[in-house]
Design a protein around this motif. Structure first.
Motif, PDB file in Angstrom:
ATOM      1  N   ARG A 192       0.809  -1.218   0.000  1.00 49.77           N
ATOM      2  CA  ARG A 192       0.000   0.000   0.000  1.00 49.77           C
ATOM      3  C   ARG A 192       0.847   1.275   0.000  1.00 49.77           C
ATOM      4  NH1 ARG A 192      -5.345  -0.817   0.558  1.00 49.77           N
ATOM      5  NH2 ARG A 192      -5.998  -2.940   1.092  1.00 49.77           N
ATOM      6  N   TYR A 193       2.142   1.150   0.176  1.00 47.71           N
ATOM      7  CA  TYR A 193       3.012   2.304  -0.050  1.00 47.71           C
ATOM      8  C   TYR A 193       3.065   2.664  -1.534  1.00 47.71           C
ATOM      9  CZ  TYR A 193       5.030   2.137   4.686  1.00 47.71           C
ATOM     10  OH  TYR A 193       5.227   2.177   6.049  1.00 47.71           O
ATOM     11  N   LEU A 194       2.731   1.705  -2.407  1.00 47.13           N
ATOM     12  CA  LEU A 194       2.900   1.888  -3.846  1.00 47.13           C
ATOM     13  C   LEU A 194       1.595   2.092  -4.588  1.00 47.13           C
ATOM     14  CD1 LEU A 194       5.558   0.392  -2.856  1.00 47.13           C
ATOM     15  CD2 LEU A 194       5.709  -0.487  -5.173  1.00 47.13           C
ATOM     16  N   ILE A 195       0.461   1.902  -3.916  1.00 48.05           N
ATOM     17  CA  ILE A 195      -0.822   2.005  -4.591  1.00 48.05           C
ATOM     18  C   ILE A 195      -1.704   3.007  -3.859  1.00 48.05           C
ATOM     19  CG2 ILE A 195      -0.724  -0.357  -5.464  1.00 48.05           C
ATOM     20  CD1 ILE A 195      -2.579  -1.206  -3.229  1.00 48.05           C
ATOM     21  N   ALA A 196      -2.743   3.451  -4.527  1.00 49.58           N
ATOM     22  CA  ALA A 196      -3.683   4.398  -3.935  1.00 49.58           C
ATOM     23  C   ALA A 196      -5.069   3.756  -3.883  1.00 49.58           C
ATOM     24  CB  ALA A 196      -3.721   5.682  -4.750  1.00 49.58           C
ATOM     25  N   PRO A 197      -5.790   3.941  -2.771  1.00 51.87           N
ATOM     26  CA  PRO A 197      -5.360   4.626  -1.547  1.00 51.87           C
ATOM     27  C   PRO A 197      -4.366   3.766  -0.772  1.00 51.87           C
ATOM     28  CG  PRO A 197      -7.509   3.655  -1.209  1.00 51.87           C
ATOM     29  CD  PRO A 197      -7.164   3.420  -2.658  1.00 51.87           C
ATOM     30  N   GLY A 198      -3.387   4.413  -0.190  1.00 56.16           N
ATOM     31  CA  GLY A 198      -2.346   3.657   0.480  1.00 56.16           C
ATOM     32  C   GLY A 198      -1.686   4.452   1.574  1.00 56.16           C
ATOM     33  N   TYR A 199      -0.466   4.046   1.919  1.00 53.13           N
ATOM     34  CA  TYR A 199       0.274   4.671   3.004  1.00 53.13           C
ATOM     35  C   TYR A 199       1.159   5.782   2.461  1.00 53.13           C
ATOM     36  CZ  TYR A 199      -1.104   0.353   5.384  1.00 53.13           C
ATOM     37  OH  TYR A 199      -1.816  -0.685   5.913  1.00 53.13           O
ATOM     38  N   GLY A 200       0.939   7.003   2.951  1.00 51.17           N
ATOM     39  CA  GLY A 200       1.771   8.120   2.540  1.00 51.17           C
ATOM     40  C   GLY A 200       3.101   8.151   3.261  1.00 51.17           C
ATOM     41  N   ASN A 201       3.143   7.558   4.464  1.00 47.23           N
ATOM     42  CA  ASN A 201       4.374   7.556   5.255  1.00 47.23           C
ATOM     43  C   ASN A 201       4.291   6.420   6.277  1.00 47.23           C
ATOM     44  OD1 ASN A 201       3.192   8.633   7.867  1.00 47.23           O
ATOM     45  ND2 ASN A 201       2.614  10.271   6.456  1.00 47.23           N
TER      46      ASN A 201
END
Length: 313
Positions: free
Chosen positions: A223-232
């Motif tokens: 989810r760091y690489l896809i949206a919605p995902g982790y921004g940080n």
């Protein structure tokens, strides 16, 4: 051979929208814990599609680019190499620091190309979740091709680790043949491709029963690489903490649940994201009602203590 079995062979497992139903069995984990957290370290580096070996590039390096040029993609190649050269060792140091039991979901060829990781797994007693011979798209393979890769992977795991993998989980999603091939093999303790429950369950088949220990892609560092995902990393840590807290609270009424947190060497092995995982591990270690368990231990605990629980669907 039953009609249901023929359907399973030709079309895959039947769908079940009911499972345990409105009131799932009241589960108690070791020590009275309300949530069993299974931390899965996914290791695929060196087994992904590459131009040199396959005439195509993979698309899950640091950037998920669906259309790459018809040539070597050195950016993606070196993102995978970061996972095996640096990221994996940052994570193993973190696990060692907390003396944490983890499940390593590794492709067999990836392990073969990093012998030191095999040594670390053996020395620390971490369990193996079979993840394929290579990081292949199984839904593109024929039944026979998938069977051949399954057997080749098992042979290589036994050569490297001295064991047949107790469980199995494919890349992204299985083919319609995967579950039946796992049953056909006959040596797996459990199967982990389904993502359809919070606790293990059994499925019946002509050869007996197959234990499913459900996977999850909800708390997954992809989810760091896809949206919605982790921004940080704070997003990842807070997402994990929220799930743990809710399951502990809900456990008073609904019983214990399991929670899969999956991280990858090339992604969470980056120092910023490793800090988010460190915070999650520290939180679970200090939180009453939450425990870390290896996936194999969850499977064996279920068989020993909850084998009578049967879904209604």
């Amino acid at each position: 051979m039953s009609k249901d079995h023929l359907i399973a062979v030709s079309q895959g497992p039947r769908r079940d929208f009911i499972g345990y139903g409105h009131r799932a069995p009241f589960v108690v984990w070791p020590g009275g814990a309300k949530v069993a957290v299974n931390l899965v370290l996914v290791y695929e580096e060196g087994s992904e599609y590459s131009w040199l070996e396959d005439g195509r590039n993979d698309n899950w390096g640091e950037y998920n680019i669906p259309n790459s040029a018809p040539a070597r993609d050195l950016g993606t190649e070196t993102h995978f190499e970061y996972g095996s050269r640096a990221g994996i060792w940052r994570l193993t140091r973190l696990f060692d620091r907390f003396d944490l039991p983890v499940t390593v979901s590794a492709c067999a060829v990836a392990l073969q190309r990093n012998p030191d990781l095999v040594t670390w797994m053996k020395a620390r007693g971490h369990d193996l979740l079979g993840h394929g011979l290579r990081w292949s798209e199984y839904w593109t393979l024929s039944r026979e091709e998938e069977r051949e890769q399954l057997h080749a992977a098992n042979d290589l795991y036994e050569t490297l680790l001295g064991i047949h993998p107790p469980g199995w989980n494919c890349r992204s999603f299985p083919s319609v043949n995967t579950q039946d091939l796992i049953i056909e093999d006959g040596r797996f303790l459990y199967y982990s491709d389904p993502c359809n429950d919070d606790i293990p369950y059994f499925v019946d088949h002509p050869r007996g029963r197959l234990l499913v220990v459900p996977y999850s892609k909800t708390l997954n560092d992809s989810r760091y690489l896809i949206a919605p995902g982790y921004g940080n990393p704070r997003d990842f840590a807070e997402d994990c903490r929220s799930a743990i807290n809710y399951l502990i609270e809900d456990g008073e009424e609904a019983g214990g649940k399991m929670l899969t947190i999956a991280i990858h060497a090339r992604w969470t092995g980056q120092p910023n994201r490793a800090s988010g995982l460190r915070d999650v591990i520290d939180y679970v270690s200090r939180t009453e009602g939450a425990i870390f368990m290896r996936r194999e231990d969850i499977a064996r605990y279920w068989i020993e203590n909850h084998a009578s629980f049967a879904p209604r669907g």
